[in-house]
Design a protein around this motif. Sequence first.
Motif, PDB file in Angstrom:
ATOM      1  N   ILE A   1      31.535  66.327  37.027  1.00  0.00           N
ATOM      2  CA  ILE A   1      29.777  66.348  37.048  1.00  0.00           C
ATOM      3  C   ILE A   1      29.357  65.235  36.014  1.00  0.00           C
ATOM      4  CG2 ILE A   1      27.789  67.592  36.773  1.00  0.00           C
ATOM      5  CD1 ILE A   1      29.344  70.003  37.507  1.00  0.00           C
ATOM      6  N   THR A   2      28.442  64.368  36.756  1.00  0.00           N
ATOM      7  CA  THR A   2      28.005  63.373  35.757  1.00  0.00           C
ATOM      8  C   THR A   2      26.351  63.647  35.909  1.00  0.00           C
ATOM      9  OG1 THR A   2      29.348  61.656  36.565  1.00  0.00           O
ATOM     10  CG2 THR A   2      27.155  60.779  35.634  1.00  0.00           C
ATOM     11  N   ASN A   3      25.947  63.879  34.415  1.00  0.00           N
ATOM     12  CA  ASN A   3      24.361  64.151  34.418  1.00  0.00           C
ATOM     13  C   ASN A   3      23.389  63.066  33.916  1.00  0.00           C
ATOM     14  OD1 ASN A   3      25.182  67.057  34.333  1.00  0.00           O
ATOM     15  ND2 ASN A   3      25.631  67.062  32.375  1.00  0.00           N
ATOM     16  N   ALA A   4      22.350  63.277  34.589  1.00  0.00           N
ATOM     17  CA  ALA A   4      21.245  62.297  34.464  1.00  0.00           C
ATOM     18  C   ALA A   4      19.978  63.108  34.154  1.00  0.00           C
ATOM     19  CB  ALA A   4      21.052  61.591  35.729  1.00  0.00           C
ATOM     20  N   THR A   5      19.264  62.825  33.143  1.00  0.00           N
ATOM     21  CA  THR A   5      18.207  63.430  32.666  1.00  0.00           C
ATOM     22  C   THR A   5      16.862  62.841  33.142  1.00  0.00           C
ATOM     23  OG1 THR A   5      18.052  62.123  30.531  1.00  0.00           O
ATOM     24  CG2 THR A   5      18.983  64.377  30.520  1.00  0.00           C
ATOM     25  N   ASP A   6      16.671  61.949  33.895  1.00  0.00           N
ATOM     26  CA  ASP A   6      15.624  61.448  34.591  1.00  0.00           C
ATOM     27  C   ASP A   6      15.997  60.498  35.672  1.00  0.00           C
ATOM     28  OD1 ASP A   6      16.107  58.585  33.892  1.00  0.00           O
ATOM     29  OD2 ASP A   6      15.146  59.021  31.777  1.00  0.00           O
ATOM     30  N   GLY A   7      14.915  60.039  36.510  1.00  0.00           N
ATOM     31  CA  GLY A   7      15.349  59.335  37.883  1.00  0.00           C
ATOM     32  C   GLY A   7      15.907  57.959  37.671  1.00  0.00           C
ATOM     33  N   LYS A   8      15.320  57.183  36.799  1.00  0.00           N
ATOM     34  CA  LYS A   8      16.017  55.845  36.476  1.00  0.00           C
ATOM     35  C   LYS A   8      17.639  56.138  36.195  1.00  0.00           C
ATOM     36  CE  LYS A   8      11.650  53.554  35.354  1.00  0.00           C
ATOM     37  NZ  LYS A   8      10.859  52.782  34.342  1.00  0.00           N
ATOM     38  N   GLU A   9      17.836  56.831  35.237  1.00  0.00           N
ATOM     39  CA  GLU A   9      19.363  57.038  34.911  1.00  0.00           C
ATOM     40  C   GLU A   9      20.094  57.433  36.051  1.00  0.00           C
ATOM     41  OE1 GLU A   9      21.869  59.798  31.732  1.00  0.00           O
ATOM     42  OE2 GLU A   9      19.586  60.076  31.716  1.00  0.00           O
ATOM     43  N   ALA A  10      19.453  58.211  36.829  1.00  0.00           N
ATOM     44  CA  ALA A  10      20.197  58.832  38.038  1.00  0.00           C
ATOM     45  C   ALA A  10      20.391  57.347  38.872  1.00  0.00           C
ATOM     46  CB  ALA A  10      19.320  59.953  38.872  1.00  0.00           C
ATOM     47  N   LEU A  11      19.238  56.580  39.171  1.00  0.00           N
ATOM     48  CA  LEU A  11      19.549  55.658  39.943  1.00  0.00           C
ATOM     49  C   LEU A  11      20.582  54.482  39.536  1.00  0.00           C
ATOM     50  CD1 LEU A  11      15.801  54.950  41.447  1.00  0.00           C
ATOM     51  CD2 LEU A  11      17.702  55.954  42.558  1.00  0.00           C
ATOM     52  N   GLU A  12      20.447  54.531  38.183  1.00  0.00           N
ATOM     53  CA  GLU A  12      21.379  53.449  37.446  1.00  0.00           C
ATOM     54  C   GLU A  12      22.885  54.201  37.963  1.00  0.00           C
ATOM     55  OE1 GLU A  12      22.293  50.060  35.724  1.00  0.00           O
ATOM     56  OE2 GLU A  12      20.311  50.648  36.309  1.00  0.00           O
ATOM     57  N   ALA A  13      23.085  55.288  37.445  1.00  0.00           N
ATOM     58  CA  ALA A  13      24.369  55.804  37.887  1.00  0.00           C
ATOM     59  C   ALA A  13      25.030  55.580  39.541  1.00  0.00           C
ATOM     60  CB  ALA A  13      24.380  57.306  37.552  1.00  0.00           C
ATOM     61  N   LEU A  14      24.073  55.918  40.147  1.00  0.00           N
ATOM     62  CA  LEU A  14      24.325  55.639  41.616  1.00  0.00           C
ATOM     63  C   LEU A  14      24.745  54.092  42.053  1.00  0.00           C
ATOM     64  CD1 LEU A  14      21.472  57.825  43.258  1.00  0.00           C
ATOM     65  CD2 LEU A  14      24.127  57.959  43.457  1.00  0.00           C
ATOM     66  N   LYS A  15      24.390  53.057  41.115  1.00  0.00           N
ATOM     67  CA  LYS A  15      24.667  51.848  41.292  1.00  0.00           C
ATOM     68  C   LYS A  15      26.010  51.544  40.882  1.00  0.00           C
ATOM     69  CE  LYS A  15      19.997  49.548  40.526  1.00  0.00           C
ATOM     70  NZ  LYS A  15      19.274  48.593  39.638  1.00  0.00           N
ATOM     71  N   HIS A  16      26.514  52.255  39.883  1.00  0.00           N
ATOM     72  CA  HIS A  16      27.744  51.960  39.393  1.00  0.00           C
ATOM     73  C   HIS A  16      28.824  53.049  39.693  1.00  0.00           C
ATOM     74  CE1 HIS A  16      26.044  48.814  36.936  1.00  0.00           C
ATOM     75  NE2 HIS A  16      24.982  49.800  36.546  1.00  0.00           N
ATOM     76  N   GLN A  17      28.477  54.174  40.382  1.00  0.00           N
ATOM     77  CA  GLN A  17      29.677  55.121  40.568  1.00  0.00           C
ATOM     78  C   GLN A  17      29.457  55.720  42.130  1.00  0.00           C
ATOM     79  OE1 GLN A  17      30.242  58.154  37.579  1.00  0.00           O
ATOM     80  NE2 GLN A  17      31.337  59.416  38.758  1.00  0.00           N
ATOM     81  N   GLU A  18      30.466  56.214  42.646  1.00  0.00           N
ATOM     82  CA  GLU A  18      30.346  56.715  44.011  1.00  0.00           C
ATOM     83  C   GLU A  18      30.454  58.290  43.852  1.00  0.00           C
ATOM     84  OE1 GLU A  18      32.637  56.798  48.457  1.00  0.00           O
ATOM     85  OE2 GLU A  18      33.036  55.177  47.000  1.00  0.00           O
ATOM     86  N   PHE A  19      29.332  58.913  44.557  1.00  0.00           N
ATOM     87  CA  PHE A  19      29.280  60.351  44.358  1.00  0.00           C
ATOM     88  C   PHE A  19      29.539  61.165  45.672  1.00  0.00           C
ATOM     89  CE2 PHE A  19      26.913  58.812  40.546  1.00  0.00           C
ATOM     90  CZ  PHE A  19      27.627  59.458  39.588  1.00  0.00           C
ATOM     91  N   ASP A  20      29.961  62.165  45.799  1.00  0.00           N
ATOM     92  CA  ASP A  20      29.823  63.130  47.038  1.00  0.00           C
ATOM     93  C   ASP A  20      28.693  63.885  47.250  1.00  0.00           C
ATOM     94  OD1 ASP A  20      32.992  62.495  47.791  1.00  0.00           O
ATOM     95  OD2 ASP A  20      32.967  63.370  45.863  1.00  0.00           O
ATOM     96  N   VAL A  21      27.965  64.359  46.319  1.00  0.00           N
ATOM     97  CA  VAL A  21      26.716  65.304  46.238  1.00  0.00           C
ATOM     98  C   VAL A  21      25.647  64.855  45.289  1.00  0.00           C
ATOM     99  CG1 VAL A  21      25.829  67.475  46.540  1.00  0.00           C
ATOM    100  CG2 VAL A  21      27.926  67.001  47.554  1.00  0.00           C
ATOM    101  N   VAL A  22      24.511  64.815  45.423  1.00  0.00           N
ATOM    102  CA  VAL A  22      23.629  64.632  44.231  1.00  0.00           C
ATOM    103  C   VAL A  22      22.757  65.986  44.119  1.00  0.00           C
ATOM    104  CG1 VAL A  22      21.500  63.602  43.581  1.00  0.00           C
ATOM    105  CG2 VAL A  22      23.455  62.101  44.618  1.00  0.00           C
ATOM    106  N   LEU A  23      22.625  66.532  43.053  1.00  0.00           N
ATOM    107  CA  LEU A  23      21.859  67.834  42.909  1.00  0.00           C
ATOM    108  C   LEU A  23      20.523  67.261  42.199  1.00  0.00           C
ATOM    109  CD1 LEU A  23      24.449  70.196  41.888  1.00  0.00           C
ATOM    110  CD2 LEU A  23      23.608  70.071  44.113  1.00  0.00           C
ATOM    111  N   LEU A  24      19.387  67.427  42.723  1.00  0.00           N
ATOM    112  CA  LEU A  24      18.330  66.798  42.262  1.00  0.00           C
ATOM    113  C   LEU A  24      17.029  67.641  42.085  1.00  0.00           C
ATOM    114  CD1 LEU A  24      16.762  63.978  41.497  1.00  0.00           C
ATOM    115  CD2 LEU A  24      16.358  63.671  44.010  1.00  0.00           C
ATOM    116  N   ASP A  25      16.589  67.504  40.827  1.00  0.00           N
ATOM    117  CA  ASP A  25      15.261  68.426  40.439  1.00  0.00           C
ATOM    118  C   ASP A  25      14.199  67.553  40.999  1.00  0.00           C
ATOM    119  OD1 ASP A  25      13.443  70.420  39.369  1.00  0.00           O
ATOM    120  OD2 ASP A  25      13.794  69.357  37.593  1.00  0.00           O
ATOM    121  N   ILE A  26      12.827  68.197  41.189  1.00  0.00           N
ATOM    122  CA  ILE A  26      11.826  67.557  41.897  1.00  0.00           C
ATOM    123  C   ILE A  26      10.845  67.280  40.748  1.00  0.00           C
ATOM    124  CG2 ILE A  26       9.806  67.584  43.187  1.00  0.00           C
ATOM    125  CD1 ILE A  26      11.124  69.255  45.120  1.00  0.00           C
TER     126      ILE A  26
END
Length: 369
Positions: free
Chosen positions: A32-57
């Motif tokens: 599990i890779t954690n991200a505490t805001d949207g920008k951090e999440a999008l940055e992680a998606l640029k550099h790593q491949e994930f199977d599922v995203v669990l996303l707070d609104i």
Amino acid sequence: MQENISILAVDDEPFNLDLIEAAFSDHENLTITNATDGKEALEALKHQEFDVVLLDINMPNMSGLEVLKEIRNTPHLEQLPVLMVTANTEKEQESLDTGASDFISKPYDIDILYARTLNYAKMNSYYKQIQNQKNVLEEKVEQRTQELQSTLEMAKKTEYEISIRLGRASEFRDLETGGHIKRMSHYSKLLAQLYGLSDEECELILYAAPLHDIGKVGIPDNILLKPGRFTAEEFNVMKMHSQLGAKMLEGADEFPVLQAGHTIAMEHHEKWNGQGYPNGKKETDIHLYARIVAVADVFDALSSKRCYKDPIPFDKVLSIMENDAGVHFDPELIKLFLKNIDKFLEIKKKFNDDDSVHTIMDIIKGMNN
């Protein structure tokens, strides 16, 4: 053996991220890779491949819905499962409309979160496998297509070579030069191009034109090889070569070159004014292929040296061709021919006989010695 699963958990509350970590703590092959805001999440998606995203609104600066929109607008992430995990149930429909794969309400049941996440991970894995298989198949199809194109190209070259050699059979009978067949077939292709025919038809004419006089192999030597003028009876026999050639090539509807050759052999001595043979066809009743080959064949016959004659002076050749427009030849084709005569002369130069005009006679003499 379980496949490795990679999850991106996005939530501005560290406690919620800890709960997600705890929910999957017993799964050995899951990270599990954690991200505490949207920008951090999008940055992680640029550099790593994930199977599922669990996303707070509900997150500051950039909401989960805004992150979801960015994900769905990124081509390689269009199919990535995104599960909205939030207490804001009023946003469920909007989340699904935006492209969420599922919606899990807080407080959530850990077992449900666990099961749904793994199910979507499996679905994503299957999708990747299908996509990989598709890519492999596309590569194989591309490879096979290239091989087929190469094979077809070789088949076309072989077809042309066979057509050339069949055409030479008539040359050996009437002692024409070795370059005549190639010149008149390339003249025919050029004239077809100038007329506006498709590349496929131009190539077809190139391959079929050498068969125009194949019927001469059936004409008796005492007539075919006669150096002087024919009697009326002899000329009637000579004219039969067009029908003989068509007869030799008939019944080959599944072979476009032979089919076109059949038409050309039968009609290339028809004349625009209806005074040609064998059927006295006139104007556009004569097949276009035959009208094109007629121009090419006569031009080469007039302008080339033979063992029994010198070439007619070039100016006189052009005068004959021009005067026969609307009589012997299709006037539109003659107009195109004369307007582009330099291009035809380039072909004549390329396939010049040079000193080989007596080659066939030399072969015959050599065989007799």
